[in-house]
Design a protein around this motif. Structure first.
Motif, PDB file in Angstrom:
ATOM      1  N   ALA A   1       0.876  -1.243   0.046  1.00 32.11           N
ATOM      2  CA  ALA A   1       0.004  -0.021   0.082  1.00 32.11           C
ATOM      3  C   ALA A   1       0.785   1.092  -0.096  1.00 32.11           C
ATOM      4  O   ALA A   1       0.202   2.249  -0.435  1.00 32.11           O
ATOM      5  CB  ALA A   1      -0.784  -0.071   1.274  1.00 32.11           C
ATOM      6  N   SER A   2       1.998   0.954   0.729  1.00 27.89           N
ATOM      7  CA  SER A   2       3.003   2.316   0.526  1.00 27.89           C
ATOM      8  C   SER A   2       4.454   1.945   0.488  1.00 27.89           C
ATOM      9  O   SER A   2       4.700   0.756   0.598  1.00 27.89           O
ATOM     10  CB  SER A   2       2.766   3.182   1.910  1.00 27.89           C
ATOM     11  N   PHE A   3       5.235   2.799   0.523  1.00 30.52           N
ATOM     12  CA  PHE A   3       6.653   2.346   0.486  1.00 30.52           C
ATOM     13  C   PHE A   3       7.129   2.412   2.033  1.00 30.52           C
ATOM     14  O   PHE A   3       6.898   3.150   2.928  1.00 30.52           O
ATOM     15  CB  PHE A   3       7.324   3.790  -0.030  1.00 30.52           C
ATOM     16  N   PRO A   4       7.873   1.167   2.205  1.00 27.40           N
ATOM     17  CA  PRO A   4       8.297   0.849   3.456  1.00 27.40           C
ATOM     18  C   PRO A   4       9.372   1.779   3.801  1.00 27.40           C
ATOM     19  O   PRO A   4      10.117   2.197   3.154  1.00 27.40           O
ATOM     20  CB  PRO A   4       8.963  -0.489   3.446  1.00 27.40           C
ATOM     21  N   GLU A   5       9.571   2.217   5.184  1.00 28.83           N
ATOM     22  CA  GLU A   5      10.593   3.150   5.644  1.00 28.83           C
ATOM     23  C   GLU A   5      11.542   2.337   6.482  1.00 28.83           C
ATOM     24  O   GLU A   5      11.061   2.009   7.640  1.00 28.83           O
ATOM     25  CB  GLU A   5       9.964   4.332   6.454  1.00 28.83           C
ATOM     26  N   TRP A   6      12.748   2.360   6.220  1.00 31.30           N
ATOM     27  CA  TRP A   6      13.793   1.541   7.044  1.00 31.30           C
ATOM     28  C   TRP A   6      14.772   2.516   7.507  1.00 31.30           C
ATOM     29  O   TRP A   6      15.312   3.671   7.049  1.00 31.30           O
ATOM     30  CB  TRP A   6      14.621   0.569   5.768  1.00 31.30           C
ATOM     31  N   GLU A   7      15.149   2.090   8.532  1.00 30.32           N
ATOM     32  CA  GLU A   7      16.496   2.564   9.274  1.00 30.32           C
ATOM     33  C   GLU A   7      17.722   1.740   8.994  1.00 30.32           C
ATOM     34  O   GLU A   7      17.614   0.386   9.410  1.00 30.32           O
ATOM     35  CB  GLU A   7      16.315   2.872  10.763  1.00 30.32           C
ATOM     36  N   THR A   8      18.594   2.160   8.354  1.00 25.02           N
ATOM     37  CA  THR A   8      19.702   1.265   7.967  1.00 25.02           C
ATOM     38  C   THR A   8      21.004   1.899   8.519  1.00 25.02           C
ATOM     39  O   THR A   8      21.091   2.901   8.403  1.00 25.02           O
ATOM     40  CB  THR A   8      19.686   1.130   6.248  1.00 25.02           C
ATOM     41  N   THR A   9      21.656   0.802   8.958  1.00 23.11           N
ATOM     42  CA  THR A   9      22.882   1.058   9.484  1.00 23.11           C
ATOM     43  C   THR A   9      24.000   0.250   8.761  1.00 23.11           C
ATOM     44  O   THR A   9      24.009  -1.063   8.782  1.00 23.11           O
ATOM     45  CB  THR A   9      23.075   0.538  10.969  1.00 23.11           C
ATOM     46  N   TYR A  10      25.105   0.797   8.273  1.00 23.57           N
ATOM     47  CA  TYR A  10      26.458   0.074   7.617  1.00 23.57           C
ATOM     48  C   TYR A  10      27.300   0.308   8.533  1.00 23.57           C
ATOM     49  O   TYR A  10      27.673   1.463   9.238  1.00 23.57           O
ATOM     50  CB  TYR A  10      26.764   0.782   6.232  1.00 23.57           C
ATOM     51  N   ASP A  11      28.039  -0.982   9.007  1.00 19.92           N
ATOM     52  CA  ASP A  11      28.843  -0.929   9.806  1.00 19.92           C
ATOM     53  C   ASP A  11      30.035  -1.885   9.308  1.00 19.92           C
ATOM     54  O   ASP A  11      30.081  -3.282   9.654  1.00 19.92           O
ATOM     55  CB  ASP A  11      28.298  -1.345  11.390  1.00 19.92           C
ATOM     56  N   GLY A  12      31.202  -1.607   8.661  1.00 18.84           N
ATOM     57  CA  GLY A  12      32.129  -2.339   8.091  1.00 18.84           C
ATOM     58  C   GLY A  12      31.615  -3.312   7.308  1.00 18.84           C
ATOM     59  O   GLY A  12      30.921  -2.969   6.219  1.00 18.84           O
ATOM     60  N   TYR A  13      31.596  -4.808   7.353  1.00 15.15           N
ATOM     61  CA  TYR A  13      31.155  -5.656   6.708  1.00 15.15           C
ATOM     62  C   TYR A  13      29.801  -6.065   6.857  1.00 15.15           C
ATOM     63  O   TYR A  13      29.227  -7.009   6.283  1.00 15.15           O
ATOM     64  CB  TYR A  13      32.070  -6.949   6.824  1.00 15.15           C
ATOM     65  N   PHE A  14      29.243  -5.184   7.611  1.00 18.49           N
ATOM     66  CA  PHE A  14      27.872  -5.716   8.182  1.00 18.49           C
ATOM     67  C   PHE A  14      26.931  -4.546   7.806  1.00 18.49           C
ATOM     68  O   PHE A  14      27.286  -3.395   7.812  1.00 18.49           O
ATOM     69  CB  PHE A  14      27.649  -6.216   9.698  1.00 18.49           C
ATOM     70  N   VAL A  15      25.398  -4.895   7.545  1.00 13.90           N
ATOM     71  CA  VAL A  15      24.450  -4.161   7.379  1.00 13.90           C
ATOM     72  C   VAL A  15      23.316  -4.583   8.292  1.00 13.90           C
ATOM     73  O   VAL A  15      23.138  -5.745   8.212  1.00 13.90           O
ATOM     74  CB  VAL A  15      24.184  -3.782   6.192  1.00 13.90           C
TER      75      VAL A  15
END
Length: 337
Positions: free
Chosen positions: A193-207
């Motif tokens: 129904a809508s665009f999902p809103e994400w909080e994304t954290t990039y940390d070295g080799y991990f996300v």
């Protein structure tokens, strides 16, 4: 002026390095071996009599026989036989250790100097957790730069057996992973129904990512969340919390530069010690599997645009590509052909 798409290589990216799933643990019994093809290479996967999983180059250094294809009673059903810790070539019975060293030539008076005491077949670092056999791939033979993440959900009897799905897709693993940075496609491909809103954290080799959402039910709204993560390009995982908790291992392994094997393993908590089937639990899994089936024709027929024309409603695609580019030994520039 736009480039002629007929002259563009679909995927200019090389294969990424990292930990990749090469088998489920229960698919490889002691003393079993089989031919596999990953990372653009012919390989043999086997388990020693003592239970150690091994992934090794397949072609014998003697006369080139494939260790993953047996003869006699093993013809068509498995690779070279296993004796103790060693795999035996079906052609002349040369024996190789899990480290790739030739340990015996049964009819030779003297071990050939080129193999005596030497590793003559490449053997891949292996880890086994989450009910998965993981192999470390790096084109330059660099040792593992991080470890496989073990998940309680995949290693506990309090959670259900894995519900598994598998695909072979003509695409590059970066193309698949980029969907997490592309919220707009969820509406137009998956019908959200809508665009999902994400909080994304990039940390070295991990996300890691977090989406908090209230989920409608006949009894009112239920607070829910979707937690995503990846350790390098091959260890994806998602936890859906709310109506019916579901943990997903999303395992993407390069077959070659243009083809991947994708495994989805779903795990759900047991209720009073029993596996709950049907209803909402089954519907969540069916929805996720359906979304991959919807994405598949896009991935299989698109090209990589190094300089995409983006708008203000698009997600952090450039940031994602910069993070992913660290997994290319050649130092691939995500903006370049």
């Amino acid at each position: 002026m736009m480039s002629d798409t007929n002259t563009i290589k679909r995927y200019p990216m090389p294969m990424p390095f990292g930990w990749f799933a090469v088998s489920y643990s229960d698919e490889l019994a002691p003393s079993q071996s089989r031919a596999v093809h990953y990372f653009g290479q012919e390989l043999v996967l086997f388990r020693t009599e003592a239970g150690k999983a091994v992934l090794m180059e397949a072609y014998c250094p003697h006369l080139g026989a494939h260790l993953g294809h047996g003869i006699h009673e093993r013809s068509g059903t498995g690779g070279g036989r296993i004796e103790g810790n060693n795999i035996v070539c079906p052609f002349h019975s040369w024996k190789f250790s899990p480290e790739g060293e030739c340990v015996e030539v049964p009819y030779a008076k003297n071990m050939p100097p080129k193999v005596a005491g030497k590793k003559c077949l490449k053997s891949f670092p292996i880890r086994e957790t989450n009910q998965v056999v993981w192999a470390w791939y790096h084109p330059d033979g660099v040792a593992p730069l991080w470890e496989v993440i073990s998940h309680d959900e995949a290693n506990s009897d309090d959670w259900s057996p894995q519900d598994r799905y598998e695909w072979i897709i003509n695409t590059h693993p970066q193309e698949m992973a980029e969907n997490a940075a592309d919220p707009a496609h969820f509406k137009y491909v998956h019908g959200t129904a809508s665009f999902p809103e994400w909080e994304t954290t990039y940390d070295g080799y991990f996300v890691r990512g977090l989406q908090v959402a209230n989920m409608p039910t006949p009894r009112g709204e239920v607070k829910g969340s979707i937690r995503t993560g990846s350790a390098g390009p091959g260890q994806g995982f998602t936890k859906f919390e709310g109506i019916a908790d579901t943990f997903l291992l999303g395992l993407t392994t390069p077959i070659d530069e243009h083809k991947v094997q994708v495994r989805f393993a779903f795990i759900q908590p047991k209720v009073n010690g029993e596996v709950k089937k049907g209803g909402v639990n089954a519907a969540i899994i069916a929805n996720i599997v359906g979304q991959l089936e919807e994405d598949k024709p896009i991935w299989e027929h698109k090209i990589y645009r190094p300089l995409p024309i983006l708008c203000d409603g698009d997600g952090p695609i450039a940031k994602f590509r910069k993070w992913y580019s660290q997994f290319y030994a050649e130092g691939f520039d995500p903006r370049a052909l």
